[in-house]
Design a protein around this motif. Structure first.
Motif, PDB file in Angstrom:
ATOM      1  N   ALA A   1       0.836  -1.206   0.000  1.00 43.35           N
ATOM      2  CA  ALA A   1       0.000   0.000   0.000  1.00 43.35           C
ATOM      3  C   ALA A   1       0.868   1.252   0.000  1.00 43.35           C
ATOM      4  O   ALA A   1       0.589   2.221  -0.724  1.00 43.35           O
ATOM      5  N   VAL A   2       1.945   1.229   0.787  1.00 44.72           N
ATOM      6  CA  VAL A   2       2.850   2.389   0.816  1.00 44.72           C
ATOM      7  C   VAL A   2       3.483   2.599  -0.550  1.00 44.72           C
ATOM      8  O   VAL A   2       3.558   3.727  -1.056  1.00 44.72           O
ATOM      9  N   GLY A   3       3.915   1.509  -1.179  1.00 44.00           N
ATOM     10  CA  GLY A   3       4.532   1.623  -2.489  1.00 44.00           C
ATOM     11  C   GLY A   3       3.570   2.209  -3.506  1.00 44.00           C
ATOM     12  O   GLY A   3       3.930   3.092  -4.288  1.00 44.00           O
ATOM     13  N   ARG A   4       2.302   1.724  -3.470  1.00 48.69           N
ATOM     14  CA  ARG A   4       1.318   2.248  -4.421  1.00 48.69           C
ATOM     15  C   ARG A   4       1.052   3.734  -4.160  1.00 48.69           C
ATOM     16  O   ARG A   4       0.916   4.519  -5.106  1.00 48.69           O
TER      17      ARG A   4
ATOM     18  N   LEU B   1       3.129   5.887  -2.936  1.00 44.84           N
ATOM     19  CA  LEU B   1       4.298   6.703  -3.287  1.00 44.84           C
ATOM     20  C   LEU B   1       4.373   6.971  -4.783  1.00 44.84           C
ATOM     21  O   LEU B   1       4.922   8.000  -5.196  1.00 44.84           O
ATOM     22  N   VAL B   2       3.875   6.070  -5.611  1.00 42.74           N
ATOM     23  CA  VAL B   2       3.880   6.335  -7.054  1.00 42.74           C
ATOM     24  C   VAL B   2       2.516   6.816  -7.527  1.00 42.74           C
ATOM     25  O   VAL B   2       2.340   7.105  -8.704  1.00 42.74           O
ATOM     26  N   GLY B   3       1.545   6.916  -6.594  1.00 43.87           N
ATOM     27  CA  GLY B   3       0.222   7.413  -6.952  1.00 43.87           C
ATOM     28  C   GLY B   3       0.035   8.836  -6.468  1.00 43.87           C
ATOM     29  O   GLY B   3       0.642   9.769  -6.999  1.00 43.87           O
ATOM     30  N   PRO B   4      -0.751   9.033  -5.407  1.00 44.44           N
ATOM     31  CA  PRO B   4      -1.047  10.398  -4.947  1.00 44.44           C
ATOM     32  C   PRO B   4       0.170  11.152  -4.423  1.00 44.44           C
ATOM     33  O   PRO B   4       0.189  12.379  -4.434  1.00 44.44           O
ATOM     34  N   PHE B   5       1.191  10.423  -3.959  1.00 40.51           N
ATOM     35  CA  PHE B   5       2.348  11.108  -3.368  1.00 40.51           C
ATOM     36  C   PHE B   5       3.544  11.118  -4.305  1.00 40.51           C
ATOM     37  O   PHE B   5       4.681  11.285  -3.860  1.00 40.51           O
ATOM     38  N   ALA B   6       3.303  10.979  -5.618  1.00 42.62           N
ATOM     39  CA  ALA B   6       4.427  10.855  -6.549  1.00 42.62           C
ATOM     40  C   ALA B   6       5.262  12.126  -6.595  1.00 42.62           C
ATOM     41  O   ALA B   6       6.495  12.075  -6.565  1.00 42.62           O
TER      42      ALA B   6
END
Lengths: 164, 99
Positions: free
Chosen positions: A129-132, A134-139
């Motif tokens: 979830a953290v990985g997703r 980091l490349v999604g809303p927090f990219a």
């Protein structure tokens, strides 16, 4: 869940004792070692809060990185001075008073908090979830963080370079 | 353990770190106190995130941990430069800008 309370108490005792060691021991090198203990204990607190990924990050970056850098700096300055660095403290009473005042101020807010609900359900695989995220809303912040790390690296190199 | 227990623990660590920042004379000792305070804030972030089932707490503490590492690297580089120039890292002796 039943094992959480004694584990929390044990970790809290270790964390607080190591923190006191950081601010009270006269030998700076010992203070860094106490800081390493405090950082690992904080990592265990993260484990208790169901964040094993942060535990790994804490060990790698803080307990591995920060402590190594500080030990290097102390070794460097100690070698330049040629004497083991002892450090005195000052304003002990004033510092203690202000710290206690801050703590009392925070706790006076905490006691007004309504009795907390039990923990809600949590993502089964936090790391994914953290990985997703980091490349999604927090990219964008994630990329900026990379830029910041490069800037910090260059800045530290610039400061620490030798002339000529 | 309830949320309050984690927040109280973090407040205690924060107060101890603040005590270190206020009382240490050595610049590296002050940096160590700042580390403790930042650490306490991370505990708060993760605890709030966990008890609200929000991933934001984890992500935020991930970011603060990384930024803290950068801060320590730059801070210690500055300390080493100060030491080279002034032959001291006692914060009280660094009063070149005193008016």
């Amino acid at each position: 869940m039943t094992a959480e309370a004694p584990a929390f108490v044990a970790v809290a005792v270790v964390l607080l004792a190591a923190s006191l060691g950081v601010v009270l021991t006269p030998n700076l090198f010992h203070a860094v070692l106490y800081l390493a203990v405090a950082l690992v204990a904080t990592g265990v607190v993260f484990l208790l809060l169901d964040a094993p990924f942060l535990f790994g990050v804490q060990l790698l970056l803080y307990a591995g990185g920060v402590v190594t850098i500080v030990v290097f700096a102390i070794m460097l300055t100690e070698r330049l001075v040629g004497a083991s660095i002892r450090q005195a403290s000052r304003y002990l009473v004033n510092g203690a008073l202000l710290s206690v005042a801050v703590f009392v101020g925070v706790v006076s807010f905490l006691v007004q908090m309504p009795a907390s609900a039990p923990r809600p359900a949590w993502a089964a695989d936090l790391t994914a979830a953290v990985g997703r995220a980091l490349v999604g809303p927090f990219a964008v912040p994630f990329e900026l963080l990379g830029v910041l790390l490069v800037i910090a690296l260059l800045g530290a190199l610039y400061f620490a370079r030798t002339e000529g | 353990m309830p949320l309050g227990a984690y927040l109280t623990l973090a407040a205690l660590v924060f107060a101890i770190g603040l005590f270190g920042v206020l009382t240490r004379r050595n610049a590296v000792g002050i940096l160590l106190g700042i580390e403790l305070m930042l650490n306490a804030v991370n505990i708060n972030l993760v605890a709030f995130g966990r008890f609200h089932a929000d991933l934001g707490g984890t992500i935020f503490s991930l970011f603060t941990i990384s930024i803290t590492v950068a801060e320590v690297a730059v801070g210690l580089a500055i300390v080493i430069v100060i030491f080279r120039v002034r032959r001291t890292i006692e914060a009280d002796h660094l009063d070149l800008l005193r008016g």
